[in-house]
Design an enzyme around this catalytic site. Structure first.
Site, PDB file in Angstrom:
ATOM      1  N   ARG A  34     -50.416 -14.742 -61.789  1.00  0.00           N
ATOM      2  CA  ARG A  34     -50.155 -15.129 -63.176  1.00  0.00           C
ATOM      3  C   ARG A  34     -49.172 -14.163 -63.839  1.00  0.00           C
ATOM      4  O   ARG A  34     -49.262 -12.943 -63.636  1.00  0.00           O
ATOM      5  CB  ARG A  34     -51.451 -15.161 -63.984  1.00  0.00           C
ATOM      6  CG  ARG A  34     -52.370 -16.264 -63.578  1.00  0.00           C
ATOM      7  CD  ARG A  34     -53.315 -16.698 -64.686  1.00  0.00           C
ATOM      8  NE  ARG A  34     -54.086 -17.841 -64.237  1.00  0.00           N
ATOM      9  CZ  ARG A  34     -53.644 -19.096 -64.218  1.00  0.00           C
ATOM     10  NH1 ARG A  34     -52.431 -19.377 -64.652  1.00  0.00           N
ATOM     11  NH2 ARG A  34     -54.404 -20.073 -63.767  1.00  0.00           N
ATOM     12  N   ASP A  35     -48.261 -14.732 -64.624  1.00  0.00           N
ATOM     13  CA  ASP A  35     -47.332 -13.917 -65.407  1.00  0.00           C
ATOM     14  C   ASP A  35     -48.120 -13.197 -66.504  1.00  0.00           C
ATOM     15  O   ASP A  35     -48.986 -13.778 -67.154  1.00  0.00           O
ATOM     16  CB  ASP A  35     -46.241 -14.803 -66.026  1.00  0.00           C
ATOM     17  CG  ASP A  35     -45.081 -13.991 -66.579  1.00  0.00           C
ATOM     18  OD1 ASP A  35     -43.979 -14.092 -66.017  1.00  0.00           O
ATOM     19  OD2 ASP A  35     -45.281 -13.255 -67.578  1.00  0.00           O
ATOM     20  N   ILE A  36     -47.811 -11.947 -66.721  1.00  0.00           N
ATOM     21  CA  ILE A  36     -48.542 -11.135 -67.695  1.00  0.00           C
ATOM     22  C   ILE A  36     -48.199 -11.546 -69.134  1.00  0.00           C
ATOM     23  O   ILE A  36     -48.950 -11.254 -70.054  1.00  0.00           O
ATOM     24  CB  ILE A  36     -48.230  -9.642 -67.447  1.00  0.00           C
ATOM     25  CG1 ILE A  36     -49.348  -8.750 -67.956  1.00  0.00           C
ATOM     26  CG2 ILE A  36     -46.902  -9.231 -68.071  1.00  0.00           C
ATOM     27  CD1 ILE A  36     -49.248  -7.305 -67.477  1.00  0.00           C
ATOM     28  N   GLU A 105     -35.471  -9.431 -65.616  1.00  0.00           N
ATOM     29  CA  GLU A 105     -36.142  -8.179 -66.006  1.00  0.00           C
ATOM     30  C   GLU A 105     -36.635  -7.419 -64.774  1.00  0.00           C
ATOM     31  O   GLU A 105     -36.456  -6.208 -64.672  1.00  0.00           O
ATOM     32  CB  GLU A 105     -37.325  -8.529 -66.925  1.00  0.00           C
ATOM     33  CG  GLU A 105     -38.188  -7.364 -67.312  1.00  0.00           C
ATOM     34  CD  GLU A 105     -39.472  -7.812 -68.023  1.00  0.00           C
ATOM     35  OE1 GLU A 105     -39.490  -8.883 -68.645  1.00  0.00           O
ATOM     36  OE2 GLU A 105     -40.465  -7.071 -67.905  1.00  0.00           O
ATOM     37  N   VAL A 106     -37.257  -8.126 -63.858  1.00  0.00           N
ATOM     38  CA  VAL A 106     -37.829  -7.475 -62.677  1.00  0.00           C
ATOM     39  C   VAL A 106     -36.930  -7.781 -61.473  1.00  0.00           C
ATOM     40  O   VAL A 106     -36.661  -8.950 -61.164  1.00  0.00           O
ATOM     41  CB  VAL A 106     -39.272  -7.970 -62.417  1.00  0.00           C
ATOM     42  CG1 VAL A 106     -39.845  -7.277 -61.188  1.00  0.00           C
ATOM     43  CG2 VAL A 106     -40.152  -7.714 -63.638  1.00  0.00           C
ATOM     44  N   HIS A 110     -38.304 -13.725 -58.034  1.00  0.00           N
ATOM     45  CA  HIS A 110     -39.514 -14.436 -58.432  1.00  0.00           C
ATOM     46  C   HIS A 110     -39.119 -15.779 -59.002  1.00  0.00           C
ATOM     47  O   HIS A 110     -38.104 -15.898 -59.693  1.00  0.00           O
ATOM     48  CB  HIS A 110     -40.340 -13.637 -59.448  1.00  0.00           C
ATOM     49  CG  HIS A 110     -39.560 -13.097 -60.595  1.00  0.00           C
ATOM     50  ND1 HIS A 110     -38.729 -12.005 -60.480  1.00  0.00           N
ATOM     51  CD2 HIS A 110     -39.466 -13.501 -61.880  1.00  0.00           C
ATOM     52  CE1 HIS A 110     -38.169 -11.750 -61.651  1.00  0.00           C
ATOM     53  NE2 HIS A 110     -38.594 -12.661 -62.521  1.00  0.00           N
ATOM     54  N   HIS A 112     -40.524 -18.589 -61.551  1.00  0.00           N
ATOM     55  CA  HIS A 112     -41.518 -18.906 -62.570  1.00  0.00           C
ATOM     56  C   HIS A 112     -41.921 -20.365 -62.385  1.00  0.00           C
ATOM     57  O   HIS A 112     -41.060 -21.243 -62.330  1.00  0.00           O
ATOM     58  CB  HIS A 112     -40.922 -18.771 -63.978  1.00  0.00           C
ATOM     59  CG  HIS A 112     -40.455 -17.403 -64.350  1.00  0.00           C
ATOM     60  ND1 HIS A 112     -41.171 -16.587 -65.208  1.00  0.00           N
ATOM     61  CD2 HIS A 112     -39.342 -16.711 -64.020  1.00  0.00           C
ATOM     62  CE1 HIS A 112     -40.504 -15.441 -65.385  1.00  0.00           C
ATOM     63  NE2 HIS A 112     -39.386 -15.496 -64.676  1.00  0.00           N
TER      64      HIS A 112
END
Ligand code: DGP
Length: 127
Positions: A34-36, A105-106, A110, A112
């Site tokens: 899960r995305d924070i 950002e990261v 990834h 989403h």
């Protein structure tokens, strides 16, 4: 060096178990969690376990087995989270931000997986 990989990025640390996450799915080559900072009722991130920065890096450097595993993991997450489009609505959006223009950002690839509500038009664009 467009594909220099930072081994201390947050997702590398999640993969090493140094930072916790809410896991949805783990396969041989991929992890989903899960995305924070969720942007929708369902917001899951799917990452390859290998050291890839962006989608173009991944598809240029990863093995066919990693690429197949990653694509299937994304599809499985959509199905597992009840997002596959059907008679009752459903549907989802996949996003992979890359680089400066993509506002990544990261620095670990990834995708989403977003859903659980009508997500609106894709992007505002003033031309
Ligand atoms: P992007 O802009 O595409 O690089 O999005 C990075 C996403 O990563 C952002 O939606 C928030 C999420 N994120 C950042 N740090 C963490 C973390 O420590 N844990 C989890 N689960 N998600 C994180």
């Amino acid at each position: 060096m467009p594909y220099a990989y930072d081994r201390d990025n947050i997702f590398a640390r999640i993969l090493r178990g140094e930072i916790s996450c809410t896991r949805i799915l783990e396969t041989e080559h991929s992890l989903a969690f899960r995305d924070i900072r969720p942007q929708a009722p369902e917001h899951v991130l799917v990452i390859p376990k290998g050291p890839y920065v962006t989608f173009d890096h991944f598809t240029a450097a990863a093995s066919d087995a990693e690429i197949a595993d990653f694509a299937r993991a994304i599809g499985r997450v959509c199905a597992m989270q009840g997002l596959a489009p059907g008679a009752a609505g459903g549907g989802y959006r996949l996003i992979a931000n890359a680089g400066e223009a993509g506002i990544q950002e990261v620095q670990h690839l990834h995708v989403h997986v977003l859903g659980g509500r009508v997500l609106g038009r894709m992007l505002p664009y003033a031309g």
